[in-house]
Design a protein around this motif. Structure first.
Motif, PDB file in Angstrom:
ATOM      1  N   LEU A 104       1.325 -11.268   3.862  1.00 21.60           N
ATOM      2  CA  LEU A 104       2.667 -10.637   4.454  1.00 21.60           C
ATOM      3  C   LEU A 104       3.306  -9.547   3.672  1.00 21.60           C
ATOM      4  N   PRO A 105       3.706 -10.065   2.375  1.00 19.78           N
ATOM      5  CA  PRO A 105       4.387  -9.057   1.466  1.00 19.78           C
ATOM      6  C   PRO A 105       3.673  -7.710   1.190  1.00 19.78           C
ATOM      7  N   PRO A 106       2.449  -7.866   0.936  1.00 21.28           N
ATOM      8  CA  PRO A 106       1.610  -6.537   0.608  1.00 21.28           C
ATOM      9  C   PRO A 106       1.416  -5.677   2.052  1.00 21.28           C
ATOM     10  N   ALA A 107       1.241  -6.249   3.030  1.00 22.70           N
ATOM     11  CA  ALA A 107       1.281  -5.882   4.296  1.00 22.70           C
ATOM     12  C   ALA A 107       2.441  -4.819   4.489  1.00 22.70           C
ATOM     13  N   ALA A 108       3.712  -5.643   4.380  1.00 22.70           N
ATOM     14  CA  ALA A 108       5.014  -4.908   4.438  1.00 22.70           C
ATOM     15  C   ALA A 108       5.221  -3.857   3.708  1.00 22.70           C
ATOM     16  N   ALA A 109       4.705  -4.103   2.397  1.00 21.35           N
ATOM     17  CA  ALA A 109       4.527  -2.979   1.375  1.00 21.35           C
ATOM     18  C   ALA A 109       3.911  -1.549   1.779  1.00 21.35           C
ATOM     19  N   LEU A 110       2.954  -1.887   2.503  1.00 18.41           N
ATOM     20  CA  LEU A 110       2.034  -0.880   2.876  1.00 18.41           C
ATOM     21  C   LEU A 110       2.545  -0.173   4.234  1.00 18.41           C
ATOM     22  N   ILE A 164       5.975   0.199   4.979  1.00 13.95           N
ATOM     23  CA  ILE A 164       7.134   1.044   4.442  1.00 13.95           C
ATOM     24  C   ILE A 164       6.762   2.059   3.371  1.00 13.95           C
ATOM     25  N   LEU A 165       5.464   2.044   3.037  1.00 13.17           N
ATOM     26  CA  LEU A 165       5.315   2.998   1.939  1.00 13.17           C
ATOM     27  C   LEU A 165       5.379   4.660   2.438  1.00 13.17           C
ATOM     28  N   PRO A 166       4.732   4.729   3.826  1.00 12.99           N
ATOM     29  CA  PRO A 166       5.280   6.239   4.101  1.00 12.99           C
ATOM     30  C   PRO A 166       6.673   6.668   4.194  1.00 12.99           C
ATOM     31  N   LEU A 167       7.624   5.638   3.896  1.00 12.82           N
ATOM     32  CA  LEU A 167       8.992   6.011   4.137  1.00 12.82           C
ATOM     33  C   LEU A 167       9.538   6.426   2.653  1.00 12.82           C
ATOM     34  N   ARG A 168       8.650   6.287   1.741  1.00  9.35           N
ATOM     35  CA  ARG A 168       9.362   6.547   0.465  1.00  9.35           C
ATOM     36  C   ARG A 168       9.567   8.226   0.092  1.00  9.35           C
ATOM     37  N   ARG A 169       9.210   9.041   1.098  1.00  2.00           N
ATOM     38  CA  ARG A 169       9.762  10.389   0.966  1.00  2.00           C
ATOM     39  C   ARG A 169      11.263  10.467   1.320  1.00  2.00           C
ATOM     40  N   ARG A 170      11.453   9.832   2.287  1.00  4.13           N
ATOM     41  CA  ARG A 170      12.673  10.184   3.088  1.00  4.13           C
ATOM     42  C   ARG A 170      13.586   9.121   2.308  1.00  4.13           C
ATOM     43  N   PHE A 171      13.437   8.098   1.990  1.00  2.00           N
ATOM     44  CA  PHE A 171      14.214   7.062   1.482  1.00  2.00           C
ATOM     45  C   PHE A 171      13.442   6.476   0.186  1.00  2.00           C
ATOM     46  N   PRO A 172      13.511   7.195  -0.845  1.00  2.00           N
ATOM     47  CA  PRO A 172      12.846   6.817  -1.916  1.00  2.00           C
ATOM     48  C   PRO A 172      13.596   5.733  -2.714  1.00  2.00           C
ATOM     49  N   GLN A 223       3.158  17.070   3.743  1.00  2.00           N
ATOM     50  CA  GLN A 223       1.466  16.936   3.875  1.00  2.00           C
ATOM     51  C   GLN A 223       1.198  15.417   3.798  1.00  2.00           C
ATOM     52  N   PRO A 224      -0.007  15.245   4.747  1.00  2.00           N
ATOM     53  CA  PRO A 224      -0.567  13.864   4.865  1.00  2.00           C
ATOM     54  C   PRO A 224      -0.729  13.346   3.396  1.00  2.00           C
ATOM     55  N   THR A 225      -0.594  12.013   3.463  1.00  2.00           N
ATOM     56  CA  THR A 225      -0.644  11.183   2.149  1.00  2.00           C
ATOM     57  C   THR A 225      -2.232  11.076   1.620  1.00  2.00           C
ATOM     58  N   GLY A 226      -2.445  11.237   0.499  1.00  2.00           N
ATOM     59  CA  GLY A 226      -3.904  11.516   0.214  1.00  2.00           C
ATOM     60  C   GLY A 226      -4.584  10.174   0.380  1.00  2.00           C
ATOM     61  N   MET A 227      -5.755  10.318  -0.134  1.00  2.00           N
ATOM     62  CA  MET A 227      -6.531   9.039  -0.175  1.00  2.00           C
ATOM     63  C   MET A 227      -6.415   8.007  -1.222  1.00  2.00           C
ATOM     64  N   ALA A 228      -5.883   8.596  -2.407  1.00  2.00           N
ATOM     65  CA  ALA A 228      -5.582   8.147  -3.818  1.00  2.00           C
ATOM     66  C   ALA A 228      -4.504   7.174  -3.366  1.00  2.00           C
ATOM     67  N   THR A 229      -3.369   7.673  -2.616  1.00  2.00           N
ATOM     68  CA  THR A 229      -2.148   7.036  -2.536  1.00  2.00           C
ATOM     69  C   THR A 229      -2.161   5.744  -1.931  1.00  2.00           C
ATOM     70  N   TRP A 230      -3.274   5.605  -0.815  1.00  2.00           N
ATOM     71  CA  TRP A 230      -3.632   4.168  -0.287  1.00  2.00           C
ATOM     72  C   TRP A 230      -4.514   3.624  -0.692  1.00  2.00           C
ATOM     73  N   PHE A 257       3.297   0.679  -7.847  1.00  2.00           N
ATOM     74  CA  PHE A 257       2.973   1.858  -8.589  1.00  2.00           C
ATOM     75  C   PHE A 257       3.214   3.375  -8.042  1.00  2.00           C
ATOM     76  N   VAL A 258       2.824   3.377  -6.787  1.00  2.00           N
ATOM     77  CA  VAL A 258       2.806   4.373  -5.774  1.00  2.00           C
ATOM     78  C   VAL A 258       4.292   4.775  -5.374  1.00  2.00           C
ATOM     79  N   THR A 259       5.197   3.928  -5.276  1.00  2.45           N
ATOM     80  CA  THR A 259       6.474   4.134  -5.030  1.00  2.45           C
ATOM     81  C   THR A 259       7.278   4.662  -6.291  1.00  2.45           C
TER      82      THR A 259
END
Length: 384
Positions: free
Chosen positions: A48-54, A56-64, A10-17, A86-88
């Protein structure tokens, strides 16, 4: 694809971002103050680091696990990554069954934050702000872990309920199918008994014909012998094919009752319940197979009425004409005059539909105008 996979896609919710973005914006506020020694480096580490974190955040389901390790490295470089961490952590606790892996991930992220405060690019003399940040990081990661476990527990409970409902549904379907098979077996046994009875008569009469010398030439006698032999072979083959349906030790049953025996049936049941019979056909004119089926349908409907509406009056109607249909209707009021019998399997009326379908007819039952009615329409072929 099961329900768990669907939830994960399912699509990532608003709170996740919202959480990582708000923390990122919070840690960008110091950049608005002038007087930094190296503003370019500070801007790069803050962006740069926070942008990189955002990213890769969608990949947390496949590669937690991989995302958690990378998030710790990015957190060491910039405090603005803490929201994504926190989200990860919450996602890892939700999707990973190993509690040790979840705890190690939390410790890794806490260690990265402490190292960032002590020796990281933006480290400085330990102060009250450092205590606040470390407390926020530790508390947030603990809360994220607990939230992930809570969500996983609720999803597991919900999935268990879905599985239990599906199991009950499958069991009900199995019971229905078993009831259908049992009714078909009963029908097959009755067909065997009827056919065996008729073929026995054919064999007997053919035997008499074969030994009477006053009936004609030798050809007639030879034909009669063939009839006798073929009828006996047919009877043996029929018994062999259907023996598995009725059992080898089951004794032969008498000829099955027909519409003509309905008055006897109603007389036997009439002592417990008032039953009115309206027979609008000549029983002898109804085809044997249709007549037997109609009798069994009435019998099952009366049994159902006696169980679920004991004492209530029942009206039985049998009408029809050759070349049309034989209509059977059994109705009774819904009002119970005594406690109903709940000991049955609940599939008696299912046998009515099976019997009607076995002769090419149809049946229906249900509550109509304050009463319960069983109706069946059976084919009645014209004798001509």
């Amino acid at each position: 694809m099961d329900a768990h996979d669907v939830r994960q896609r399912q699509p990532t919710g608003m709170a996740t971002w919202l959480v990582p973005v708000l923390f990122w914006l919070y840690y960008l506020t110091p950049l608005l103050r002038p007087g930094h020694e190296n503003p370019i480096a500070l801007w790069l580490l803050s962006v740069l680091p926070p942008a990189a974190a955002l990213a890769i955040l969608p990949l947390r389901r496949r590669f937690p696990t991989g995302v958690a390790l990378t998030m710790g490295g990015l957190l060491f470089l910039s405090p603005g990554v803490i929201g994504a961490a926190f989200v990860t952590q919450a996602s890892l606790a939700r999707r990973t069954r190993s509690a040790a892996m979840v705890l190690l991930s939390g410790l890794w992220l806490i260690a990265a934050k402490l190292l960032e405060l002590l020796v990281g690019p933006a480290s400085g003399e330990w102060s009250g702000a450092h205590w606040v940040e470390s407390t926020i990081a530790v508390t947030g990661l603990v809360i994220a872990t607990l939230v992930g476990w809570l969500v996983r527990s609720r999803e597991s409970e919900s999935q268990s309920r879905v599985d239990a409902d599906q199991a009950r549904h499958d069991a009900e379907l199995a019971r229905i199918e078993q009831a259908k098979l049992a009714e078909r077996e009963r029908i097959a046994r009755e067909m065997h008994d009827v056919l065996a009875h008729r073929l026995s008569l054919v064999s007997m009469h053919a035997g008499v014909l074969a030994f009477r010398d006053d009936l004609g030439p030798e050809e007639t006698r030879e034909t009669a012998r063939l009839i006798q032999r073929n009828a006996r072979q047919s009877l043996d083959e029929l018994r062999m094919v259907l023996s598995s349906l009725r059992g080898a030790d089951a004794p032969p049953e008498p000829p099955q009752p027909t519409v003509a025996e309905l008055p006897v049936l109603i007389a036997d049941l009439g002592s417990d319940q008032q039953i009115e019979l309206s027979l609008g056909v000549e029983p002898d004119r109804v085809p044997a197979r249709t007549s037997r089926t109609a009798y069994r349908i009435v019998q099952e409907a009366l049994t159902n009425a006696r169980k679920h509406a004991p004492g209530a009056p029942v009206v039985v109607s049998v009408t029809g004409a050759p070349g049309d249909t034989l209509k059977v209707q059994v109705s009774n009021p819904l009002a119970d005059l005594a406690l109903p019998d709940r000991t049955g399997s609940g599939f008696g009326l299912l046998g009515v539909t099976e019997r009607a379908a076995s002769v090419g007819g149809s049946a229906s039952y249900g509550a109509i105008d304050g009463g319960f009615t069983v109706t069946a329409s059976l084919p009645w072929e014209d004798e001509a």
